[in-house]
Each structure stands twice: as C-alpha cells, then as structure tokens.
Design an enzyme around this catalytic site. Structure first.
Site, PDB file in Angstrom:
ATOM      1  N   ARG A 115     -54.744  74.798 -11.392  1.00  0.00           N
ATOM      2  CA  ARG A 115     -54.010  75.442 -10.892  1.00  0.00           C
ATOM      3  C   ARG A 115     -54.589  76.433  -9.894  1.00  0.00           C
ATOM      4  O   ARG A 115     -55.880  76.763 -10.267  1.00  0.00           O
ATOM      5  CB  ARG A 115     -53.318  76.560 -11.946  1.00  0.00           C
ATOM      6  CG  ARG A 115     -52.089  75.684 -12.744  1.00  0.00           C
ATOM      7  CD  ARG A 115     -50.894  75.260 -11.744  1.00  0.00           C
ATOM      8  NE  ARG A 115     -50.002  74.708 -12.650  1.00  0.00           N
ATOM      9  CZ  ARG A 115     -49.812  73.515 -12.821  1.00  0.00           C
ATOM     10  NH1 ARG A 115     -50.774  72.462 -12.085  1.00  0.00           N
ATOM     11  NH2 ARG A 115     -48.896  72.899 -13.680  1.00  0.00           N
ATOM     12  N   HIS A 151     -51.541  68.144  -4.384  1.00  0.00           N
ATOM     13  CA  HIS A 151     -51.309  68.334  -5.747  1.00  0.00           C
ATOM     14  C   HIS A 151     -50.733  67.043  -6.453  1.00  0.00           C
ATOM     15  O   HIS A 151     -49.577  66.919  -6.790  1.00  0.00           O
ATOM     16  CB  HIS A 151     -50.110  69.523  -6.075  1.00  0.00           C
ATOM     17  CG  HIS A 151     -50.031  69.767  -7.385  1.00  0.00           C
ATOM     18  ND1 HIS A 151     -49.688  71.157  -7.823  1.00  0.00           N
ATOM     19  CD2 HIS A 151     -50.015  69.157  -8.648  1.00  0.00           C
ATOM     20  CE1 HIS A 151     -49.754  71.269  -9.327  1.00  0.00           C
ATOM     21  NE2 HIS A 151     -49.816  70.005  -9.631  1.00  0.00           N
TER      22      HIS A 151
HETATM   23  P1  NDP Z   1     -54.674  71.771 -22.530  1.00  0.00           P
HETATM   24  O1  NDP Z   1     -53.811  72.977 -22.875  1.00  0.00           O
HETATM   25  O2  NDP Z   1     -54.708  70.556 -23.407  1.00  0.00           O
HETATM   26  O3  NDP Z   1     -56.148  72.215 -22.436  1.00  0.00           O
HETATM   27  C1  NDP Z   1     -56.521  73.534 -21.917  1.00  0.00           C
HETATM   28  C2  NDP Z   1     -57.907  73.630 -22.060  1.00  0.00           C
HETATM   29  O4  NDP Z   1     -58.280  74.827 -21.548  1.00  0.00           O
HETATM   30  C3  NDP Z   1     -58.429  73.975 -23.644  1.00  0.00           C
HETATM   31  O5  NDP Z   1     -59.670  73.055 -24.024  1.00  0.00           O
HETATM   32  C4  NDP Z   1     -58.320  75.259 -23.713  1.00  0.00           C
HETATM   33  O6  NDP Z   1     -59.354  75.584 -24.872  1.00  0.00           O
HETATM   34  C5  NDP Z   1     -59.161  75.727 -22.498  1.00  0.00           C
HETATM   35  N1  NDP Z   1     -58.878  77.258 -22.081  1.00  0.00           N
HETATM   36  C6  NDP Z   1     -57.450  77.803 -22.005  1.00  0.00           C
HETATM   37  N2  NDP Z   1     -57.562  79.068 -21.793  1.00  0.00           N
HETATM   38  C7  NDP Z   1     -58.774  79.259 -21.957  1.00  0.00           C
HETATM   39  C8  NDP Z   1     -59.694  80.367 -21.717  1.00  0.00           C
HETATM   40  N3  NDP Z   1     -59.026  81.475 -21.477  1.00  0.00           N
HETATM   41  N4  NDP Z   1     -61.055  80.469 -21.722  1.00  0.00           N
HETATM   42  C9  NDP Z   1     -61.803  79.089 -21.800  1.00  0.00           C
HETATM   43  N5  NDP Z   1     -61.098  78.107 -22.236  1.00  0.00           N
HETATM   44  C10 NDP Z   1     -59.513  78.242 -21.976  1.00  0.00           C
HETATM   45  O7  NDP Z   1     -54.381  71.455 -20.751  1.00  0.00           O
HETATM   46  P2  NDP Z   1     -54.549  69.985 -20.264  1.00  0.00           P
HETATM   47  O8  NDP Z   1     -55.993  69.478 -20.241  1.00  0.00           O
HETATM   48  O9  NDP Z   1     -53.350  69.017 -20.705  1.00  0.00           O
HETATM   49  O10 NDP Z   1     -54.206  70.370 -18.676  1.00  0.00           O
HETATM   50  C11 NDP Z   1     -54.961  71.435 -18.052  1.00  0.00           C
HETATM   51  C12 NDP Z   1     -54.290  71.707 -16.733  1.00  0.00           C
HETATM   52  O11 NDP Z   1     -54.273  70.854 -15.853  1.00  0.00           O
HETATM   53  C13 NDP Z   1     -52.594  72.002 -17.024  1.00  0.00           C
HETATM   54  O12 NDP Z   1     -52.652  73.183 -17.520  1.00  0.00           O
HETATM   55  C14 NDP Z   1     -52.160  71.978 -15.674  1.00  0.00           C
HETATM   56  O13 NDP Z   1     -52.310  73.425 -15.029  1.00  0.00           O
HETATM   57  C15 NDP Z   1     -53.193  71.070 -14.930  1.00  0.00           C
HETATM   58  N6  NDP Z   1     -52.542  69.901 -14.347  1.00  0.00           N
HETATM   59  C16 NDP Z   1     -52.819  69.417 -13.124  1.00  0.00           C
HETATM   60  C17 NDP Z   1     -52.042  68.313 -12.651  1.00  0.00           C
HETATM   61  C18 NDP Z   1     -52.598  67.939 -11.148  1.00  0.00           C
HETATM   62  O14 NDP Z   1     -52.070  66.940 -10.710  1.00  0.00           O
HETATM   63  N7  NDP Z   1     -53.484  68.513 -10.367  1.00  0.00           N
HETATM   64  C19 NDP Z   1     -51.519  67.475 -13.523  1.00  0.00           C
HETATM   65  C20 NDP Z   1     -51.356  67.951 -14.836  1.00  0.00           C
HETATM   66  C21 NDP Z   1     -51.968  69.007 -15.256  1.00  0.00           C
HETATM   67  P3  NDP Z   1     -59.158  75.214 -26.230  1.00  0.00           P
HETATM   68  O15 NDP Z   1     -59.278  73.749 -26.449  1.00  0.00           O
HETATM   69  O16 NDP Z   1     -60.220  75.949 -27.083  1.00  0.00           O
HETATM   70  O17 NDP Z   1     -57.614  75.724 -26.505  1.00  0.00           O
END
Ligand code: NDP
Length: 311
Positions: free
Chosen positions: A226, A274
């Site tokens: 994002r 995107h």
């Molecule tokens: P997940 O919710 O599965 O994973 C999020 C990861 O980020 C987890 O490892 C989590 O840690 C970590 N995290 C969250 N908050 C924090 C923080 N404050 N500090 C450190 N680590 C943090 O998300 P996805 O992997 O499925 O997707 C990630 C993002 O990709 C989506 O939220 C979306 O915005 C974006 N996206 C973009 C697309 C595009 O086409 N560009 C398409 C699809 C998604 P923990 O594992 O410990 O909870």
C-alpha cells in the site's frame, strides 16, 4: 424462516464470474447482486469491495463479510462495521502472482537491468560485472500470506533474505526480525527492501525520512502493498538525492497516480498500475466457499481478519 443467501457488491469485480465460480463450489448458495437483494433478512454472507456507508446494517442476519481482495485497510477503517466475522481473499494464484512480481523487481535490480535500460537509451555498451546472488541482501517487510512465499522464493533462488514481521517466523532460508530494533537493523543491513506490509494505523508512514535514511546509500525499494506505508514526500526526496537509488512502485497514496505527480518524472522509478497481484474468481472461490461452510458450522472462516488489529 430466512434463506441462506449471499449479497455481492463491487464497483470493479465481475458479478457474473463470481456467481459462476462460487455456485460451482456451493450449488445451494443463493447468490444475489446488490441492489437486487430481495428480502434483506435472507442475507447471511456478504462478498464485497468498498460498499457504500450503511451497507452492512441493512442485513439483520449477516454472519460473514468477505473482502474482495487481500488488503482490508479500506474495510477495517470504516465506522459502520457490524459485529460479524470478517475474512478476505487469498488463493494460490494470487500468491504466485505476487511472488512473480517481487522476483521480477528484485532480479531487475540484482542484475543491474536499469543500468542497461539507460545504456540502451544512450546507445552505449555499459558492462557491469554481475554479482553472486548470495552477495545481494534482500529484506521483505511483512511475512504474511504474500510476503512469506515471496521471501521463501527469493531465498530459494540464492539471495540472502531477511524478513520483518510482528511475530517471529520460521521460513526456510529467511532470517526473521521483529520489533523496532529489528526494523532498523533490517533497513540498515539490506540493499533491496520490499514492502508487503498491510496498511494499518501502525504501519501508515512507517517508512519515513528517518527510516529511509537508515537504508544503505543507493538502496532499492519495492512497494507492492500500500502506498501509504511510505511517506511519499520523503521517498521522493531520497530518490532525488540518490540515497534511495531506485524504486519499483505498484501502489500509491492516491490511485490512479495523478498526472504531474513527481514519481512520473523520476528516471529511477518504475511505476506499475496496482496489479502486482490480482484475484481470479475461479481460483479464489474455493476458499470463499470453504469459509461459508465453516461459518455455517459455527467455525472461524479462512483468512480471518481482525478489524481491531487492522489486518
Ligand atoms: P497478511 O495479513 O497475510 O500479512 C501481513 C504481514 O505483515 C504479517 O507477516 C504481519 O506480521 C506483518 N505486519 C503487519 N503489521 C505489522 C507491523 N506493524 N509491524 C511488523 N509487521 C507487521 O497480508 P498479505 O501478505 O496477504 O498481504 C500484504 C498486503 O499486500 C495486503 O495487506 C495488501 O495491502 C497488499 N496487496 C497488494 C496487492 C497488489 O496488487 N499490489 C495485491 C494483494 C495484496 P504477523 O505475521 O506477525 O502478523
């Protein structure tokens, strides 16, 4: 006695493809497309992307809201959510597509391709001796359903990979860091930084001027999650000074990226609109159907979202 119906709402997704994919999985599901919802009391499930304000309160028997995408930032920041279960999309096609984007962006830098793109424009043979992939340190911020497989794949290719997440991870070939100290070590110790962090109140602007300054001079930055996880003004300044050498950006604070935005004119920025990963209804429908089956049995859906945590 109310029926077991699903309401679909999205200004961008194809209801016909979704109806076909989902009813192939769940032939008994009554699939309704807003505004043709019939009796609102029939609706148990909502499959939605950015529905209008007040949408959920219309359905007194709603049990499950599934977000038509992996990023739930637009959903969880709403002030009209109702107390039901929330889930989001994730499927192997989406994971493979995101991994391919990250592999492309990281490899393009690892193999000095932007140097050759510029050399070609000048008509010059500009030899840069390739480096071993194991000498190239890559960080993946966010090791979730998309970040985890991307990091694992980069490690399997031979890159030296570190990941950063809230909780410690055990991913083959990937060093795991957590916490603020961990973030600072990760930023300072890697030359290619990939963001796959969800946008939450904690992650908004998490990569500001101070964090970008921690990166080694000439670092490469890839953002496929994002736009607002990075302070765009600080990134532009870092790209202009060359402290951040290159960036590949798929996501932006404002999308579509407005004409005249400084990113358009920076020669060291690659912009994609995107599309790092998209959902194919046929592939995603299996998990949506499984979530509905689970909720029918009183269980948690797959890919459950915690609105309080923000992802
Ligand atoms: P997940 O919710 O599965 O994973 C999020 C990861 O980020 C987890 O490892 C989590 O840690 C970590 N995290 C969250 N908050 C924090 C923080 N404050 N500090 C450190 N680590 C943090 O998300 P996805 O992997 O499925 O997707 C990630 C993002 O990709 C989506 O939220 C979306 O915005 C974006 N996206 C973009 C697309 C595009 O086409 N560009 C398409 C699809 C998604 P923990 O594992 O410990 O909870």
């Amino acid at each position: 006695m109310s029926r077991d119906a699903l309401v679909f709402y999205s200004p961008v997704d194809d209801p016909v493809a979704w109806r076909e994919a989902l009813t192939a999985e769940l032939p008994d599901l009554d699939f309704r497309v807003d505004p043709e919802v019939g009796d609102p009391a029939d609706i148990r499930y909502a499959l939605v992307w950015v529905p209008p304000k007040g949408f959920f309160a219309r359905f007194p028997n709603l049990q499950l809201v599934t977000n038509l995408g992996a990023g739930v930032d637009a959903l969880v920041r709403r002030d009209d959510l109702v107390p039901v279960k929330f889930s989001r999309l994730n499927d192997p096609g989406m994971v493979a597509m995101m991994t391919s984007y990250v592999v492309f962006a990281v490899t393009r830098y690892a193999r000095d391709i932007p140097v050759f793109e510029r050399a070609k424009r000048r008509g010059e043979w500009d030899y840069v001796h390739p480096r071993a992939l194991s000498d190239i340190k890559v960080a993946v911020l966010g090791l979730g359903e998309l970040g985890g497989p991307a990091a694992r794949t980069l490690a399997a290719m031979g890159f030296t990979v570190t990941g950063w997440s809230r909780s410690k991870k055990d991913i083959e070939g990937v060093s795991s860091e957590t916490g603020r100290d961990g973030l600072e070590r990760v930023l300072a110790g890697n030359e290619i930084i990939v963001s796959l962090l969800p946008l939450t109140p904690e992650s908004r602007g998490i990569l500001g001027a101070r964090e970008l300054a921690l990166m080694p001079k000439g670092a490469k930055f890839v953002n496929a999650s994002r736009g607002a996880v990075v302070d765009e003004a600080a990134l532009i300044a870092a790209l202009r000074s060359g402290h951040v050498g290159e960036a590949t950006l798929d996501v932006f604070e404002t999308e579509p990226l407005p004409p005249g935005h400084p990113f358009w004119t920076l020669d060291n920025v690659l912009i994609t609109p995107h599309l790092a990963s998209i959902t194919v209804p046929k592939l995603a429908a299996r998990d949506v159907a499984e979530s509905i089956r689970r909720v029918r049995q009183g269980l948690a859906p797959l890919h459950e979202v915690d609105p309080g945590r923000g992802y």
